[in-house]
Design a protein around this motif. Structure first.
Motif, short mmCIF file in Angstrom:
data_model
loop_
_atom_site.label_atom_id
_atom_site.label_comp_id
_atom_site.label_asym_id
_atom_site.label_seq_id
_atom_site.Cartn_x
_atom_site.Cartn_y
_atom_site.Cartn_z
N ILE A 187 0.94 -1.45 0.28
CA ILE A 187 0.27 0.20 -0.04
C ILE A 187 0.94 1.12 -0.07
O ILE A 187 2.25 1.56 0.53
CB ILE A 187 -1.07 -0.17 1.36
N VAL A 188 0.30 1.79 -0.36
CA VAL A 188 0.86 4.05 -0.99
C VAL A 188 -0.53 4.33 0.62
O VAL A 188 -1.21 4.83 -0.19
CB VAL A 188 1.00 4.15 -1.72
N ALA A 210 -3.49 5.89 -0.84
CA ALA A 210 -3.11 6.58 -2.04
C ALA A 210 -2.91 5.34 -3.09
O ALA A 210 -2.43 5.48 -4.26
CB ALA A 210 -1.42 7.96 -2.28
N GLY A 211 -3.45 3.84 -3.04
CA GLY A 211 -3.84 3.46 -3.89
C GLY A 211 -2.55 2.08 -2.93
O GLY A 211 -1.89 1.79 -2.05
N TYR A 212 -3.76 -0.01 -2.90
CA TYR A 212 -3.40 -0.52 -2.31
C TYR A 212 -3.38 -1.44 -3.37
O TYR A 212 -3.32 -1.87 -4.78
CB TYR A 212 -4.37 -0.57 -1.88
N ASN A 225 1.77 18.33 -12.85
CA ASN A 225 0.41 18.49 -12.57
C ASN A 225 0.39 17.92 -10.51
O ASN A 225 -1.43 18.11 -9.99
CB ASN A 225 -0.74 18.16 -13.09
N ASN A 226 0.78 17.42 -10.11
CA ASN A 226 1.56 17.18 -8.65
C ASN A 226 0.61 16.04 -8.50
O ASN A 226 0.17 16.15 -7.76
CB ASN A 226 1.22 17.83 -7.82
N MET A 227 0.53 15.30 -9.75
CA MET A 227 -0.16 13.56 -9.54
C MET A 227 0.74 13.24 -9.04
O MET A 227 2.61 12.96 -10.20
CB MET A 227 -1.10 13.68 -10.39
N LEU A 228 0.47 11.45 -8.67
CA LEU A 228 1.58 10.87 -7.93
C LEU A 228 1.63 10.11 -8.91
O LEU A 228 0.82 9.08 -9.37
CB LEU A 228 1.21 10.61 -6.72
N TRP A 229 2.86 9.19 -9.08
CA TRP A 229 3.08 8.40 -9.55
C TRP A 229 4.14 6.92 -9.07
O TRP A 229 4.94 7.33 -8.49
CB TRP A 229 4.15 8.58 -11.51
N ALA A 265 -4.36 14.42 -1.69
CA ALA A 265 -5.00 15.07 -0.82
C ALA A 265 -6.27 14.62 -1.41
O ALA A 265 -7.20 14.40 0.16
CB ALA A 265 -5.65 16.82 -1.64
N THR A 266 -7.21 13.49 -1.99
CA THR A 266 -7.69 13.33 -1.95
C THR A 266 -7.68 11.19 -1.75
O THR A 266 -6.94 10.71 -2.66
CB THR A 266 -8.79 13.28 -3.33
N PRO A 267 -8.15 10.57 -0.54
CA PRO A 267 -8.06 9.01 -0.49
C PRO A 267 -8.00 8.50 -1.78
O PRO A 267 -9.50 8.58 -2.78
CB PRO A 267 -9.19 8.79 0.54
N ASN A 268 -7.17 7.53 -2.00
CA ASN A 268 -7.33 6.79 -3.11
C ASN A 268 -7.97 5.40 -3.06
O ASN A 268 -6.87 4.85 -2.83
CB ASN A 268 -6.41 6.85 -4.34
N ASN A 269 -8.88 4.91 -3.00
CA ASN A 269 -8.79 3.37 -2.90
C ASN A 269 -9.60 2.22 -3.56
O ASN A 269 -9.93 1.24 -3.54
CB ASN A 269 -10.75 3.40 -2.09
#
Length: 436
Positions: A187-188, A210-212, A225-229, A265-269
């Motif tokens: 998970i992150v 931020a993803g699992y 764009n400050n998006m996570l990879w 900033a928004t939970p990514n489930n």
């Protein structure tokens, strides 16, 4: 890009050096021996070794004064000043703490230093002018002990400097319990470091996802764009079991992954597939989708033992697929964009242990594009296995091992655009640059 042998690069650099992107990559650095193992470079690139004899160097950062801070696994954090050519001119141990093993990051104003062990994240007050830390380490996150993957990568959002991202891998090759995100493995997670409770956060109970379903998301990076990879190390020694037959598929599958994790900033489930769904690097006659009766294609996900209730088609419906795939067992460990253009994501490939012949042991670049009204995205489609190019690599990848080749780990760009890269098993740091 055409490969250039290190011998020819050295010959070119011998007298004057190569000017790369407005600075010069020297032919050598004072008092630093040549690379322990040979390497080659893509055309237009130059490289030089800047440090030797480090104790398993892993993650690294650069402070506002240009000092290089390196996590030396089992030792602590060393600090290195550099000259105008980017060569190291002095070194010291900044923090003696043997538990530190990989993650390191500096806060927005360089006044706080963060680093991780296998089980916790610590912070120190850091003076960006003197380069000194003050006080004892403060534990801000705990509860991450693990039986297997122990790297805890740290990164802070550029537009949300209060949000610290921390990755945690699986407990084993196939950690089936992590299909449930409440295990807080594979998970992150994201934590507000401006609101740390007394005693610190509990990684399992606190923060948000931020993803699992991410087996071992060691490399994390934000785009323009400050998006996570994230880049993911996938599983080893897999077999495909179907109709009572088990087939060894591990040589070329599963692929390592490049995953889009998005706005932290928004939970990514979202679930990215592990430990049930894996991505294809090379289509295999043993991996045929029972619904379409076609071989599962590059970048698509598959299961190890399809049945009537969960098969390859199910993966396509319920698991978020990778945006791009890397060759199986190459072991991506870090990722950095070439700011400010964000035209390429650079990824270190630590190298395989579960493949014959070996693969990896190199630095690659993933070309990216930026849509005029949209986000950043790899140029290659998701079903491509040619979506990246080798930048720094061994002359004979198929003969590599930890004792015969450089094993890239951490990356950081300095203010001039020079790229520093660690190699843990050889104890070295390299500096790379390219022409525009």
């Amino acid at each position: 890009m055409w490969p250039v042998s290190i011998a020819s690069v050295a010959a070119t650099l011998f007298i004057t050096g190569i000017t790369v992107g407005g600075f010069t990559i020297p032919s050598s650095c004072p008092d630093i021996p040549s690379s322990r193992y040979p390497f080659e470079l893509a055309k237009g690139w130059a490289g030089v070794k800047v440090a030797d004899g480090l104790h398993s160097p892993r993650g690294l950062v650069i402070d506002g004064e240009g000092r290089l801070l390196v996590v030396e696994e089992g030792l602590g954090i060393s600090q290195h000043t550099v000259d105008t050519n980017g060569c190291i001119k002095s070194s010291r141990v900044l923090i003696s703490m043997s538990a530190l093993n990989h993650g390191i990051y500096l806060g927005k104003d360089d006044d706080t230093l963060y680093a991780s062990s296998a089980s916790a994240v610590f912070k120190w007050a850091y003076d960006p002018k003197s380069g000194n830390t003050t006080g004892s380490p403060v534990t801000i996150i705990s509860g991450m002990s693990s039986e297997d993957h122990v790297s805890r990568t740290l990164i802070i959002s550029p537009n949300h400097p209060n949000l610290l991202v921390v990755s945690r891998g699986s407990n084993s090759n196939l950690d089936y319990a992590t299909v449930d995100p409440s295990t807080a493995r594979s998970i992150v997670k994201v934590f507000d470091i401006m609101k740390v409770p007394n005693g610190g956060y509990d990684y399992v109970k606190d923060g948000w996802n931020a993803g699992y379903g991410l087996r071992n998301e060691v490399g994390l990076v934000f785009d323009g764009n400050n998006m996570l990879w994230g880049v993911e190390n996938s599983a080893d020694q897999l077999t495909r079991e179907e109709n009572g037959t088990s087939t060894d598929i591990h040589t070329d599958n599963p692929a390592e992954k490049l995953n889009f994790l998005g706005d932290i900033a928004t939970p990514n489930n979202a679930w990215y597939g592990y430990p049930t769904c894996f991505a294809i690097w090379r289509p295999d006659p043993a991996i045929v989708d029972s619904t379409t009766m076609q071989e599962v294609g590059v970048g698509q996900q598959f299961v190890l033992a399809p049945n009537k209730t969960f098969n390859d088609t199910t993966c396509a419906k319920v698991a978020r697929p990778p945006r791009l795939v890397f060759e199986a067992h190459t072991a991506p460990l870090d990722a950095k964009f070439d700011m400010p253009k964000y035209e390429n994501m650079f990824v270190t490939m630590h190298g395989s242990w579960d493949r014959n012949p070996p693969v990896g042991y190199k630095l690659v670049a993933v070309p990216f594009t930026h849509a005029s009204q949209g986000g950043y995205d790899p140029v290659a489609p998701a079903n491509s296995n040619t979506g990246y190019v080798d930048i720094f690599y061994p002359p004979n990848e198929g003969n590599c091992s930890s004792s015969t080749c450089i094993r890239p780990v951490g990356l950081v760009f300095d203010a001039a655009g020079r790229l520093y890269m660690t190699s843990d098993t050889s104890g070295e740091v390299f500096m790379l640059g390219r022409s525009n």
